[in-house]
Scaffold this motif. Structure first.
Motif, mmCIF file in Angstrom:
data_model
loop_
_atom_site.group_PDB
_atom_site.id
_atom_site.type_symbol
_atom_site.label_atom_id
_atom_site.label_comp_id
_atom_site.label_asym_id
_atom_site.label_seq_id
_atom_site.Cartn_x
_atom_site.Cartn_y
_atom_site.Cartn_z
ATOM 1 N N TYR A 23 0.868 -1.179 0.000
ATOM 2 C CA TYR A 23 0.000 0.000 0.000
ATOM 3 C C TYR A 23 0.903 1.227 0.000
ATOM 4 O O TYR A 23 1.775 1.383 0.854
ATOM 5 N N ASN A 36 -4.875 1.753 -3.653
ATOM 6 C CA ASN A 36 -4.898 0.355 -4.110
ATOM 7 C C ASN A 36 -5.046 -0.581 -2.914
ATOM 8 O O ASN A 36 -4.741 -0.215 -1.769
ATOM 9 N N SER A 37 -5.527 -1.770 -3.166
ATOM 10 C CA SER A 37 -5.612 -2.796 -2.131
ATOM 11 C C SER A 37 -4.203 -3.307 -1.810
ATOM 12 O O SER A 37 -3.248 -3.062 -2.552
ATOM 13 N N SER A 38 -4.076 -4.028 -0.704
ATOM 14 C CA SER A 38 -2.773 -4.556 -0.296
ATOM 15 C C SER A 38 -2.963 -5.875 0.428
ATOM 16 O O SER A 38 -4.071 -6.228 0.841
ATOM 17 N N MET A 172 -9.263 -1.889 -0.786
ATOM 18 C CA MET A 172 -9.265 -0.431 -0.905
ATOM 19 C C MET A 172 -10.660 0.162 -0.780
ATOM 20 O O MET A 172 -10.843 1.244 -0.236
ATOM 21 N N ARG A 228 0.549 1.818 -11.567
ATOM 22 C CA ARG A 228 0.661 0.615 -10.731
ATOM 23 C C ARG A 228 -0.660 0.311 -10.036
ATOM 24 O O ARG A 228 -1.159 -0.815 -10.074
ATOM 25 N N ALA A 229 -1.247 1.338 -9.403
ATOM 26 C CA ALA A 229 -2.477 1.133 -8.635
ATOM 27 C C ALA A 229 -3.630 0.669 -9.507
ATOM 28 O O ALA A 229 -4.397 -0.224 -9.120
ATOM 29 N N GLU A 230 -3.758 1.250 -10.689
ATOM 30 C CA GLU A 230 -4.921 0.968 -11.527
ATOM 31 C C GLU A 230 -4.738 -0.244 -12.432
ATOM 32 O O GLU A 230 -5.676 -1.023 -12.629
ATOM 33 N N VAL A 233 -1.874 -3.668 -9.715
ATOM 34 C CA VAL A 233 -2.147 -4.234 -8.387
ATOM 35 C C VAL A 233 -3.323 -5.210 -8.372
ATOM 36 O O VAL A 233 -3.246 -6.255 -7.709
ATOM 37 N N PRO A 234 -4.443 -4.950 -9.042
ATOM 38 C CA PRO A 234 -5.554 -5.913 -8.972
ATOM 39 C C PRO A 234 -5.145 -7.331 -9.358
ATOM 40 O O PRO A 234 -5.512 -8.301 -8.680
#
Length: 387
Positions: A23, A36-38, A172, A228-230, A233-234
């Motif tokens: 995160y 983003n989720s972690s 998230m 990275r977040a969009e 990460v998923p």
């Protein structure tokens, strides 16, 4: 009321967690909602933990808090957010007609004392363990039995992951009020008993830039962080969950290292750039890669546990190299390095580069300590004298 106890005291412990999908960055600074989720590994409290005592009494005139023996400013916004949320949940529970387990007024002030058995603010998620422990302890003092993700998260984002043992996902969420930004357990601590974690303490000094300031700067300036977040990460969350459930250490170790590398890449993509890696940390990463290459498979994974001077390395069981002067925590059988392995590693030792090593494993979530002797506060609500 004559039936009321003059003081009610509760003591709990909570664990440290290390993210394997990290995160970094918030979309809401006040509610601490991540971009983003972690996913994290909860470390065992036998080696790493925060202990917190909370006491409420009609005789207290103000809220007070002590951290590692020193009184701190109870007016800190994040601390106040946790207190307000716990008291709100306690009022809600009482208004819903639940029998109050503690005949104490919600207007009573609280005294809190907290201690870590590891370096504070050195990069090992001390705030995560601290705020998880605070939320868990306050909930028991005030009779709150609801999910505490939001309470802990308001103190420190990753603290919600320390509310559970084993392997934990922090979703998230999508709601602007953060009600769906919560943690849940992916697998219990008993799921992967042979997994070992080594914490290599490179420095016990404070971080060059705190996580809060670093995240904010990255969100404002790093295009790589947004990508990275969009975009990445998923899929990494889904793959890491699979690795854990199937105990696939090859993929688990590699993905842990790749995500750590990418985190540091986003820090370097920040303007001005941020660097949390020391020369020793870089040598550790290189050593792990050479170790794995020598064995022809991933036997170890390395990743910075949190921004700062400590490094986490996961091993899939087996004997680990050790030195009695440095090794703390779980007992580890020492092994001698073969000439072949020494040649493969190709690195001369640097005396003093690692202060000590903590050997630990996956552990449980927060615990209540029933022994009154464990309380950090005395009958007067003040910290007990140091032993």
């Amino acid at each position: 009321m004559a039936s009321e106890k003059p003081i009610v005291v509760v003591t709990c412990t909570a664990p440290v967690n290390i993210a394997v999908v990290k995160y970094w960055g918030k979309r809401d600074e006040e509610l601490i909602l991540p971009i983003n989720s972690s996913l994290s590994v909860t470390l065992h409290q036998d080696q790493l933990k925060t202990t917190t005592t909370a006491a409420i009494s009609r005789d207290f005139t103000e809220d007070r808090i002590w951290l590692n023996g020193q009184e701190e400013d109870v007016g800190q916004p994040r601390l106040q957010a946790c207190l307000r949320e716990i008291r709100r949940l306690a009022r809600k529970r009482r208004s819903n007609g639940h029998e109050d387990p503690l005949p104490l007024s919600l207007s009573y002030k609280v005294h809190v004392a907290s201690e870590n058995n590891f370096p504070t603010a050195a990069g090992l998620a001390s705030s995560a363990a601290g705020y998880a422990c605070l939320a868990y302890t306050l909930a028991r003092v005030y009779g709150v039995d609801s999910d505490l993700s939001e309470v802990a998260r308001r103190g420190s984002g990753s603290a919600c992951r320390s509310l559970y043992g084993g392997f934990v996902e922090w979703q998230m969420g999508e709601r602007p009020d953060g009600k769906d930004s919560i943690a849940h357990q992916v697998a219990p601590e008993s799921h992967w008993p042979e997994l070992r974690v080594l914490i290599l303490v490179v420095s016990a000094e404070r971080k060059p830039m705190g996580s809060t300031a670093g995240m904010q700067t990255s969100v404002e300036t790093s295009a790589l962080l947004k990508f990275r977040a969009e975009a990445l990460v998923p899929a990494r969350m889904a793959e890491m969950t699979r690795c854990i459930r199937e105990r696939d250490f090859q993929a688990f170790g590699q993905l842990t290292m790749k995500d750590s590398n990418q985190f540091h890449a986003t820090c370097l993509d920040t303007f001005p750039p941020i660097s949390y890696l020391s020369d020793t940390s870089r040598r550790i990463i290189q050593l792990v890669h050479r170790f794995n290459a020598h064995h022809g498979r991933t036997k170890a994974g390395a990743g910075l546990g949190a921004p700062g001077g400590l490094h986490g390395a996961c091993f899939a069981g087996g004997s680990l190299p050790s030195s009695p002067r440095f090794l703390k925590g779980l007992p580890v059988e020492p092994i001698l390095l073969s000439d072949e392995l020494k040649a493969a590693l190709g690195m001369d030792p640097v005396p003093g580069s690692i202060r000590y090593i903590i050997a630990t494993q996956v552990g449980p979530g927060p615990q209540v300590l029933d022994d009154p002797g464990a309380h950090l506060l005395g009958p007067d609500g003040l910290p007990k004298p140091a032993a």
